[in-house]
Design a protein around this motif. Structure first.
Motif, PDB file in Angstrom:
ATOM      1  N   ARG A 154      -4.749   6.731  -1.866  1.00 46.12           N
ATOM      2  CA  ARG A 154      -4.179   5.443  -1.449  1.00 46.12           C
ATOM      3  C   ARG A 154      -4.147   4.524  -2.655  1.00 46.12           C
ATOM      4  O   ARG A 154      -5.098   4.442  -3.409  1.00 46.12           O
ATOM      5  CB  ARG A 154      -5.042   4.810  -0.344  1.00 46.12           C
TER       6      ARG A 154
ATOM      7  N   ASP B 216      -9.016  10.311  -2.254  1.00 47.29           N
ATOM      8  CA  ASP B 216      -9.817  10.701  -1.093  1.00 47.29           C
ATOM      9  C   ASP B 216      -9.738  12.219  -0.947  1.00 47.29           C
ATOM     10  O   ASP B 216     -10.386  12.953  -1.673  1.00 47.29           O
ATOM     11  CB  ASP B 216      -9.319   9.954   0.148  1.00 47.29           C
TER      12      ASP B 216
ATOM     13  N   TYR C  55      -2.263   5.805   9.771  1.00 45.65           N
ATOM     14  CA  TYR C  55      -2.968   4.866   8.910  1.00 45.65           C
ATOM     15  C   TYR C  55      -2.794   3.481   9.504  1.00 45.65           C
ATOM     16  O   TYR C  55      -1.671   3.073   9.829  1.00 45.65           O
ATOM     17  CB  TYR C  55      -2.431   4.892   7.483  1.00 45.65           C
TER      18      TYR C  55
ATOM     19  N   VAL D 288      -7.537   4.773  -4.679  1.00 43.73           N
ATOM     20  CA  VAL D 288      -8.692   5.538  -4.198  1.00 43.73           C
ATOM     21  C   VAL D 288      -8.254   6.975  -3.972  1.00 43.73           C
ATOM     22  O   VAL D 288      -7.347   7.251  -3.193  1.00 43.73           O
ATOM     23  CB  VAL D 288      -9.252   4.953  -2.879  1.00 43.73           C
TER      24      VAL D 288
ATOM     25  N   GLU E 179       0.841  -1.198   0.000  1.00 47.52           N
ATOM     26  CA  GLU E 179       0.000   0.000   0.000  1.00 47.52           C
ATOM     27  C   GLU E 179       0.874   1.247   0.000  1.00 47.52           C
ATOM     28  O   GLU E 179       1.891   1.311   0.695  1.00 47.52           O
ATOM     29  CB  GLU E 179      -0.902   0.041   1.242  1.00 47.52           C
TER      30      GLU E 179
ATOM     31  N   HIS F 270     -12.465   0.980   1.576  1.00 42.75           N
ATOM     32  CA  HIS F 270     -11.724   2.163   2.018  1.00 42.75           C
ATOM     33  C   HIS F 270     -12.518   2.830   3.133  1.00 42.75           C
ATOM     34  O   HIS F 270     -13.694   3.135   2.962  1.00 42.75           O
ATOM     35  CB  HIS F 270     -11.530   3.142   0.853  1.00 42.75           C
TER      36      HIS F 270
ATOM     37  N   SER G 137      -3.172   0.473  -3.817  1.00 43.48           N
ATOM     38  CA  SER G 137      -2.942  -0.886  -3.327  1.00 43.48           C
ATOM     39  C   SER G 137      -2.548  -1.809  -4.476  1.00 43.48           C
ATOM     40  O   SER G 137      -3.192  -1.816  -5.526  1.00 43.48           O
ATOM     41  CB  SER G 137      -4.201  -1.447  -2.650  1.00 43.48           C
TER      42      SER G 137
END
Length: 318
Positions: free
Chosen positions: A157, A234, A243, A232, A144, A177, A159
């Protein structure tokens, strides 16, 4: 027989004391004793509430050998409060209280109440996506990457997963998420970056949870390995300070990298681990910012059940 009322009073007093001061396992053991229920009956009552917990797990919980940590276990604790005729959230409160670490350590970012609520919301979202509890994939590796923006927010983020199918016909993965407090999931964006495409996306505004279907370009057979990558966007919440990644079962390698905007660098960073959301944090280790992108990272060769994370401190007042 004449001593029975005195014994009952003593049991009740012990329960009242345990519910006030804990710890969790003592209060649970006292509550079960006060109701006079064998663990098999407790398990039966839980099953009637739609919660499956083994007698061995119940025994471990009341001995303090293990703590409830999975969403299913947290729902079991809430059900136990009703079954054992306890005040609402009395056991959950003790779990949350026992999660405070040594001086200087932060406790879990989210309360047990919010964890339970989020787990219930996630179950609802997964049901809407027709996602079974077992997705048919075993994680061999998970990398990640987080980017913290100039406003000190969780900006995005990414992954990268390496998985192996343990049954035939697997053709998708549901990514989850969970945004920071105040996140607006309907404004987030999911990007399929490699060997997948975005399917249905569902979210819940109050808890900041988003679930997205990632469709593979092939149907896997048992034993097949597969690599895919998604991201993602955000950036919808306020200041981010850590995190945390949870693991429901042991797995392969996990790596987490956090990079910071050069105009907003933290004072210090550290890694940590937790056996459960209610356990104290352990394995704390200072991390040094390095590289052109001012990043820190952790690598766990083989993850165990629990939590791993990286936290960072901003200057005072931020």
């Amino acid at each position: 027989m004449p001593h029975a009322p005195q014994h009952a009073d003593a049991v009740t007093a012990e329960l009242d004391s345990a519910l006030r001061g804990g710890p969790f396992h003592v209060a649970l053991r006292a509550a079960i004793a006060a109701r006079g229920l064998p663990l098999q009956r407790v398990q039966h009552h839980l099953s009637r509430h739609g919660v499956k917990v083994g007698v061995t797990s119940l025994s471990y919980w009341q001995q303090g050998a293990r703590r409830p940590q999975r969403p299913e276990s947290l729902r079991a604790v809430r059900a136990l409060e009703e079954i054992l005729q306890l005040p609402e959230e009395s056991l959950l409160r003790l779990l949350a209280a026992s999660g405070d670490g040594p001086s200087g350590q932060r406790s879990a970012a989210r309360s047990y109440r919010s964890l339970v609520e989020a787990s219930g919301v996630l179950d609802q979202l997964l049901a809407e996506l027709e996602c079974p509890p077992d997705g048919g994939l075993h994680t061999l590796g998970h990398h990640e990457r987080l980017r913290i923006g100039a406003r000190r927010e969780l900006a995005e983020r990414e992954s990268h997963h390496i998985v192996r199918a343990h049954r035939d016909g697997v053709d998708r993965f549901v990514a989850v998420h969970h945004g920071e407090r105040g996140a607006v999931p309907q404004r987030m964006r999911v990007h399929a970056l490699e060997n997948c495409r975005t399917g249905r996306v569902r979210w819940h505004g109050d808890t900041g949870v988003l679930a997205a279907e990632l469709l593979f370009d092939t149907r896997l057979r048992a034993g097949d390995t597969f690599l895919f990558r998604y991201g993602v966007e955000d950036g919808t919440a306020g200041v981010s300070r850590e995190y945390v990644r949870g693991f429901d079962s042991p797995g392969g390698q996990y790596a987490l990298q956090v990079s910071f905007d050069p105009t907003a660098l933290p004072l210090r960073c550290h890694r940590f681990a937790q056996h459960s959301a209610a356990a104290p944090r352990s394995g704390c280790q200072e991390l040094t910012l390095s590289g052109r992108h001012r990043s820190v990272h952790l690598v766990e060769p083989r993850v165990r059940t629990g939590f791993l994370g990286i936290g960072w401190d901003w200057e005072a007042g931020v």
